[in-house]
Design a protein around this motif. Structure first.
Motif, short mmCIF file in Angstrom:
data_model
loop_
_atom_site.label_atom_id
_atom_site.label_comp_id
_atom_site.label_asym_id
_atom_site.label_seq_id
_atom_site.Cartn_x
_atom_site.Cartn_y
_atom_site.Cartn_z
N ARG A 58 38.97 41.05 31.12
CA ARG A 58 39.40 39.63 32.44
C ARG A 58 39.77 39.33 32.37
O ARG A 58 39.96 38.29 31.02
N ALA A 59 40.81 38.61 33.52
CA ALA A 59 42.11 36.72 32.57
C ALA A 59 41.21 35.53 32.68
O ALA A 59 39.90 35.28 32.65
N ARG A 68 40.87 31.43 31.04
CA ARG A 68 42.43 30.53 30.88
C ARG A 68 42.41 29.58 30.35
O ARG A 68 42.60 28.71 30.25
N TYR A 107 51.54 28.32 37.37
CA TYR A 107 50.60 29.27 37.11
C TYR A 107 50.44 29.15 36.12
O TYR A 107 50.25 29.72 35.41
N PRO A 126 48.01 36.04 31.31
CA PRO A 126 49.47 36.46 31.62
C PRO A 126 50.28 34.61 31.99
O PRO A 126 49.47 34.66 32.40
N THR A 154 53.66 34.02 34.06
CA THR A 154 54.35 34.92 34.80
C THR A 154 55.87 33.18 34.80
O THR A 154 55.30 32.32 34.89
N ARG A 192 33.59 40.09 37.96
CA ARG A 192 33.26 39.32 40.18
C ARG A 192 33.50 40.48 40.54
O ARG A 192 33.85 41.94 40.64
N ARG A 194 38.12 44.79 41.78
CA ARG A 194 39.83 45.37 41.55
C ARG A 194 38.84 46.20 43.61
O ARG A 194 38.05 46.60 42.97
#
Ligand SMILES: Cc1cc2nc3c(=O)[nH]c(=O)nc-3n(C[C@H](O)[C@H](O)[C@H](O)COP(=O)(O)O)c2cc1C
Length: 179
Positions: free
Chosen positions: A17-18, A20, A71, A122, A124, A163, A167
């Motif tokens: 999962r991302a 942060r 972001y 990531p 962007t 979560r 997906r």
């Protein structure tokens, strides 16, 4: 992290999962080397390897880089940000496979990191001029994405249940023989 406690590839993928929010400590040098080696190992169209990785770990530099997009805040607190630099994908004669290629390199890096207990996300890039100024790559190159890496601020986020609904269901995505 000892080799025995490392995740296998499937576990790293399934739990990915991302992340942060990062702990304020540098990556172990072996871990960073592993992440970079994973990106290097990625397949690319015609094995062209049209990528360079700019590794940033200076806190002041990371804070500046967090302004490259709306972001990209997580870059400010990362242990390391790796900018994926390619030929300009908009230039004549540059195949779109370049974006597939760096997607593969990014995925390899993120899964290799996850195996080591390192979170990633990531960012962007929206402001090309700022990114170019901060990273200093040549005029014919482009940076569409960078990746933040770090040990998670809360190690529990790596093992927390996924979560629900995070997906699309597999039946919705997969088509047999035809759409
Ligand atoms: C091509 C790409 C660009 C992304 N750009 C950003 C970004 O700019 N900022 C950010 O916080 N997350 C970014 N993400 C992370 C996605 O938001 C994240 O992977 C998605 O929401 C799934 O999160 P999960 O794995 O935690 O469920 C990006 C992901 C991809 C694949």
């Amino acid at each position: 992290m000892s080799p025995e406690t490392r995740l296998g590839a499937w576990e790293a993928i399934a739990s990915y999962r991302a992340i942060r929010q990062f702990a304020d400590r540098p990556l172990e040098p072996d871990h960073l080397r592993r992440i970079l080696a994973a990106g290097r190992r990625a397949a690319s169209s015609k094995n062209a390897q049209r990528w360079d990785f700019v590794v940033c770990s200076d806190r002041a530099h990371l804070r500046e880089l967090s302004a490259v997009g709306p972001y990209a805040d997580h870059v400010a607190g990362a242990a390391v940000a790796i900018a994926l630099v390619t030929p300009d994908p908009h230039a004549d004669g540059v195949a779109l496979s370049i974006l597939f290629d760096i997607g593969q390199a990014a995925g390899f890096m993120e899964i290799a990191a996850r195996e080591l207990g390192i979170g990633s996300c990531p960012a962007t890039v929206y402001d090309q001029a700022l990114t170019r100024r901060l990273l200093g790559y040549p005029a014919d190159r482009w940076c569409e994405y960078m990746l933040s890496f770090g040990y998670p601020a809360d190690p529990g986020t790596l093992t927390a249940p996924l979560r629900p609904g995070g997906r699309r269901p597999i039946e919705q995505i997969v088509h047999e023989e035809r759409w």
